[in-house]
Motif scaffolding. Structure first.
Motif, short mmCIF file in Angstrom:
data_model
loop_
_atom_site.label_atom_id
_atom_site.label_comp_id
_atom_site.label_asym_id
_atom_site.label_seq_id
_atom_site.Cartn_x
_atom_site.Cartn_y
_atom_site.Cartn_z
N LEU A 113 0.83 -1.21 0.00
CA LEU A 113 0.00 0.00 0.00
C LEU A 113 0.86 1.26 0.00
CD1 LEU A 113 -2.78 -1.15 2.49
CD2 LEU A 113 -3.05 -0.74 0.03
N GLU A 114 1.98 1.23 0.70
CA GLU A 114 2.90 2.37 0.67
C GLU A 114 3.43 2.60 -0.73
OE1 GLU A 114 4.60 2.11 5.28
OE2 GLU A 114 5.72 1.22 3.61
N HIS B 280 0.69 4.15 -2.81
CA HIS B 280 0.56 5.58 -2.51
C HIS B 280 1.62 6.37 -3.26
CE1 HIS B 280 0.49 9.34 -0.23
NE2 HIS B 280 -0.67 8.97 0.28
N MET C 258 0.66 9.08 -6.16
CA MET C 258 0.92 10.48 -5.82
C MET C 258 2.11 11.05 -6.59
SD MET C 258 -0.47 12.81 -4.04
CE MET C 258 -0.07 14.54 -3.79
N PHE D 135 -6.64 0.16 0.81
CA PHE D 135 -6.01 1.48 0.69
C PHE D 135 -6.75 2.50 1.57
CE2 PHE D 135 -4.89 5.54 -1.06
CZ PHE D 135 -3.60 5.38 -1.57
N PHE E 47 -5.10 4.58 4.64
CA PHE E 47 -4.81 6.01 4.49
C PHE E 47 -6.02 6.93 4.76
CE2 PHE E 47 -1.72 3.88 1.64
CZ PHE E 47 -0.55 4.28 2.29
N PRO F 95 -8.11 5.27 -3.16
CA PRO F 95 -7.01 5.64 -4.08
C PRO F 95 -7.44 6.60 -5.18
CG PRO F 95 -7.71 3.35 -4.42
CD PRO F 95 -8.38 3.82 -3.18
N LEU G 244 -6.91 10.12 -4.00
CA LEU G 244 -5.50 10.50 -4.05
C LEU G 244 -5.08 10.81 -5.49
CD1 LEU G 244 -2.83 10.83 -2.44
CD2 LEU G 244 -2.35 8.43 -3.00
N SER H 262 -3.36 14.15 -6.96
CA SER H 262 -2.13 14.10 -7.74
C SER H 262 -2.28 14.84 -9.06
CB SER H 262 -1.75 12.64 -7.99
OG SER H 262 -0.64 12.53 -8.85
#
Length: 274
Positions: free
Chosen positions: A221-222, A225, A229, A254, A258, A262, A265, A269
């Motif tokens: 998941l990191e 991200h 992003m 996700f 967070f 997603p 996010l 972005s």
């Protein structure tokens, strides 16, 4: 549409649509395969390796692989693959007194020259696409023995084929940080790092202070991200690449990690780029 004729060791495969990671990413046995039409894109930690039609590769067992298979216009993606099982190779070694001179330490995937002998070998298998029932067990055994003998024209391949040792204990932290996106059972990660499952779990917690299951999800998941992003990737383009089986499961995990899905996010972005 996907068609696969499996005669134990010899697989004749054709797929008319694009497939993402269309096979178990863990390679259980050595195999030699040729792409007869279409192309494949192999994802590695060093980037993407492209294999066009006609590519002939020898692939070593006990490794992880991810690939996207693509047709060539109206021609489907098609391959002929011959698996070289440990049992078969040990019988060949005994019968013909061929042995490895040491532990194999070369590349896990070798691109071979498609010379006249190899071309003739794979051409001889093409008719079985239309009549797979003609590839009897006796013929299959003979064709497997034939390709091993053809490979041994290159003496350097003896260690590749006849090194029967299992993976030795390796640096667990480095390995997992390299291969965390692969969605395989913990038993296979344990095997590939030279450990029993219980030792793998014990060593893992000592190094990462988390269980393998929790660390793998967090790490994937990191990475997701970061890709969304910083690289403006779409969630639908990366969830398979990062080891999630479905987009919905990825989105749920996700958001739980967070606090937002997603897609939100992704909007942030895109706005930052304008």
């Amino acid at each position: 549409m996907q068609q696969e004729q499996n005669n134990n060791n010899i697989i004749l495969y054709a797929c008319e649509g694009e497939t993402h990671f269309g096979h178990d990413p863990f390679v259980y046995e050595h195999f030699i395969g040729i792409i007869t039409s279409g192309s494949a894109h192999h994802f590695t930690d060093k980037g993407v390796v492209d294999y066009p039609s006609g590519s002939l590769c020898l692939v070593r067992r006990n490794q992880l692989m991810k690939a996207i298979k693509k047709p060539d216009g109206e021609k489907p993606y098609a391959t002929i693959t011959v698996f070289l099982e440990q049992k078969t190779l040990k019988e060949y070694s005994l019968e013909y007194d061929v042995k490895a001179s040491g532990v194999y330490s070369g590349e896990p995937i070798l691109v071979l020259e498609n010379d006249a002998f190899m071309k003739g070998y794979f051409d001889s298998l093409m008719p079985y696409f239309d009549q797979p029932e003609k590839l009897t067990p006796i013929l299959e055994q003979a064709k497997t023995t034939e390709v091993i003998t053809l490979l041994l024209r290159n003496p350097a391949l003896k260690n590749f084929l006849f090194d029967f040792s299992e993976p030795r204990k390796i640096d667990l932290e480095a390995y997992m940080n390299r291969y965390f996106p692969y969605n395989v059972p913990l038993t296979q990660f344990a095997k590939l790092t030279g450990r029993s499952l219980s030792t793998f779990k014990r060593d893992f917690v000592k190094i990462f202070n988390l269980t393998p299951e929790k660390w793998l999800q967090k790490r994937r998941l990191e990475q997701a991200h970061f890709l969304i992003m910083q690289k403006n990737k779409r969630p639908s383009d990366i969830y398979l690449e990062l080891g999630f089986e479905t987009l919905s499961h990825f989105s749920y995990a996700f958001k739980k990690q967070f606090g937002h899905p997603p897609t939100e996010l992704q909007s942030i972005s895109r706005a930052s780029l304008n």
